[in-house]
Design a protein around this motif. Structure first.
Motif, short mmCIF file in Angstrom:
data_model
loop_
_atom_site.label_atom_id
_atom_site.label_comp_id
_atom_site.label_asym_id
_atom_site.label_seq_id
_atom_site.Cartn_x
_atom_site.Cartn_y
_atom_site.Cartn_z
N PHE A 1 -5.06 -2.56 5.02
CA PHE A 1 -5.48 -2.79 3.65
C PHE A 1 -4.26 -3.23 2.84
CE2 PHE A 1 -7.92 -2.40 -0.15
CZ PHE A 1 -7.10 -1.83 -1.11
N SER B 1 -10.66 -11.51 6.11
CA SER B 1 -10.54 -10.33 5.25
C SER B 1 -11.83 -10.12 4.46
CB SER B 1 -9.37 -10.51 4.29
OG SER B 1 -9.57 -11.64 3.45
N ALA C 1 -9.31 2.75 4.89
CA ALA C 1 -8.61 2.30 6.09
C ALA C 1 -8.07 3.49 6.87
CB ALA C 1 -7.48 1.33 5.72
N THR D 1 0.84 -1.19 0.00
CA THR D 1 0.00 0.00 0.00
C THR D 1 0.87 1.23 0.00
OG1 THR D 1 -0.08 -0.04 2.41
CG2 THR D 1 -1.86 -1.14 1.24
N ILE E 1 -14.70 -2.47 3.28
CA ILE E 1 -14.31 -2.20 4.66
C ILE E 1 -15.46 -2.33 5.64
CG2 ILE E 1 -14.73 0.29 4.65
CD1 ILE E 1 -12.08 0.59 6.23
N THR F 1 -0.13 4.37 5.29
CA THR F 1 -0.97 3.88 6.37
C THR F 1 -0.91 4.82 7.54
OG1 THR F 1 -1.42 2.05 7.88
CG2 THR F 1 0.86 2.41 7.31
N ILE G 1 -7.65 -1.15 11.14
CA ILE G 1 -7.87 -1.98 9.95
C ILE G 1 -6.71 -1.76 8.99
CG2 ILE G 1 -9.34 -2.35 7.92
CD1 ILE G 1 -11.73 -1.56 9.64
N SER H 1 -7.52 -6.35 -0.04
CA SER H 1 -8.70 -6.46 0.83
C SER H 1 -8.39 -5.84 2.18
CB SER H 1 -9.11 -7.93 0.99
OG SER H 1 -8.06 -8.68 1.56
N PHE H 2 -9.39 -5.83 3.04
CA PHE H 2 -9.27 -5.27 4.39
C PHE H 2 -9.31 -6.40 5.42
CE2 PHE H 2 -11.39 -2.16 1.69
CZ PHE H 2 -10.74 -0.96 1.98
N GLU H 3 -8.61 -6.20 6.53
CA GLU H 3 -8.72 -7.13 7.64
C GLU H 3 -8.33 -6.41 8.93
OE1 GLU H 3 -6.15 -10.48 7.14
OE2 GLU H 3 -4.35 -9.39 7.79
N GLN I 1 -7.01 2.22 0.49
CA GLN I 1 -6.26 2.73 1.62
C GLN I 1 -6.93 3.94 2.25
OE1 GLN I 1 -3.45 1.19 2.87
NE2 GLN I 1 -3.82 2.59 4.59
#
Length: 388
Positions: free
Chosen positions: A311, A335, A380, A286, A339, A289, A309, A322-324, A377
């Motif tokens: 990404f 994931s 997130a 990414t 979001i 962040t 979270i 994906s998001f987790e 991103q």
């Protein structure tokens, strides 16, 4: 009045005075989407290590579900376990229709004890397949916040279906009924339950209330960065070939093992380092962040945990970003391509498992709502900044 009649009257009045009021149970509806149950049953039969009797048990209340749960001990997770195994089997067979049915089945509303009562979520076990782990069941349409919750569920379902090469508009068919009236002595509302209807009475009786439109699905797919169009997918015949390559790629990837959700002081005390590790690994895929190492919010019994979270690519073996949750020890969720599902899960855990103060839960819900209008991103970052 004779002595016998007097005695009878006394006993009757005493019984009335001490009797509990009748519970207004929600009318059963476990067969309302029967066509999906039939397909899931066929997939499950290919390999059923937990000896689940039938997919219908996953849609029943826990007392009834126990009779067909096989070796599944957490009955709140029976629906997920059934969907997860059926999806695994269908994926191995290259059956996109079977995978799609398993995804839809995972999101169907479960029976609850009364009109307006939401069903409990599965929090003790993480699904093996990330597509299943990203989903949860629809809630009683008369329960608090059901319209918004069910809409998010349907959009995430559409995204997951598109990701495996299926028709994302199928997600519309996961919808439930019009809300019943809380306190209705019949508890019937507008539900139906006909196990002799192979299609499903919610469809044949035209009782389904759609959560989303095709346009909203298209917008969700674009936001999640998933290729495909809801309108095009509904008529495309070449999607099966595309799905086969997607299935092969997913099947070749590693799958996570199940784990138990914990939210204790000892867990929270070690989660910060895990959150940093996750954030560091995702930063290579990414551009930026804003995930902090620790939140300044009061997280209740989960203080010290990381409610953020991340990404990036490769989560749960996915071949797309994906998001987790950054802290999967405390917020154990798979994931998701959007979001909203992950953010809502974190907020729900803060409220139920962590017993965080209402101000923290409100902040989380506001952060989730704001982030859901963004993608990638940026989504997130928006959530993490609000939760820092």
């Amino acid at each position: 009045m004779t002595p016998a009649m007097t005695s009878y009257m006394i006993l009757f009045l005493a019984a009335v005075a001490t009797a509990r009021p009748l519970q207004r149970r929600e009318v059963p509806q476990e067969h309302s989407h029967q066509k999906f149950l039939t397909t899931v049953a066929a997939s499950l039969a290919l390999n059923n290590p937990d000896n689940i009797a039938d997919p219908v048990f996953g849609l029943l209340g826990n007392a009834a579900a126990a009779k067909g749960a096989g070796s599944i001990t957490d009955l709140d997770c029976l629906q997920q376990a059934t969907a997860d195994q059926a999806f695994t089997n269908a994926k191995a067979a290259g059956d996109v229709n079977g995978m799609t049915a398993a995804l839809v089945y995972r999101t169907l509303e479960r029976n609850t004890g009364a009109v307006g009562t939401a069903s409990a979520l599965c929090t003790s076990v993480k699904a093996v397949n990330p597509e299943i782990a990203a989903l949860q069941q629809h809630q009683d349409p008369a329960s608090t916040g059901a319209a918004a919750t069910n809409k998010k569920i349907a959009l995430e379902l559409a995204t997951q279906i598109a990701s495996i090469g299926g028709d994302p508009t199928t997600a519309i068919q996961s919808g439930t009924f019009a809300p019943g009236t809380i306190g209705d002595p019949t508890a019937k509302g507008k539900t139906c339950d006909d196990q002799n209807d192979p299609t499903g009475c919610i469809f044949t009786q035209n009782l389904l209330v759609a959560d989303v439109t095709a346009d909203e699905i298209n917008a969700a797919l674009a936001s999640a960065g998933v290729s495909g169009s809801a309108s095009a997918a509904a008529t495309a015949t070449a999607s099966v070939a595309a799905a086969s390559s997607t299935v092969a790629a997913v099947a070749a990837s590693a799958t996570p093992t199940a784990s138990t959700v914990t939210c204790s002081g000892s867990t929270a005390g070690t989660s910060g380092s895990e959150a940093s590790a996750n954030t560091t690994s995702s930063s290579t895929t990414t551009t930026s962040t804003t995930t902090a190492s620790k939140s300044s919010l009061d997280l209740g019994s989960c203080n010290g945990a990381s409610p953020f979270i991340v990404f990036g690519a490769g989560f749960d073996g996915r071949n797309t970003d994906s998001f987790e949750p950054a802290d999967k020890a405390t917020f154990n969720h798979g994931s998701a391509l959007g979001i909203a599902v992950v953010a809502d899960f974190i907020c729900g855990q803060l409220n139920s498992a962590c017993k965080a103060p209402q101000s923290t839960v409100d902040t989380c819900n506001s952060a989730a709502s704001a982030a859901s209008s963004l993608s990638g991103q940026a989504a997130a970052d928006s959530f993490n900044q609000a939760m820092a």
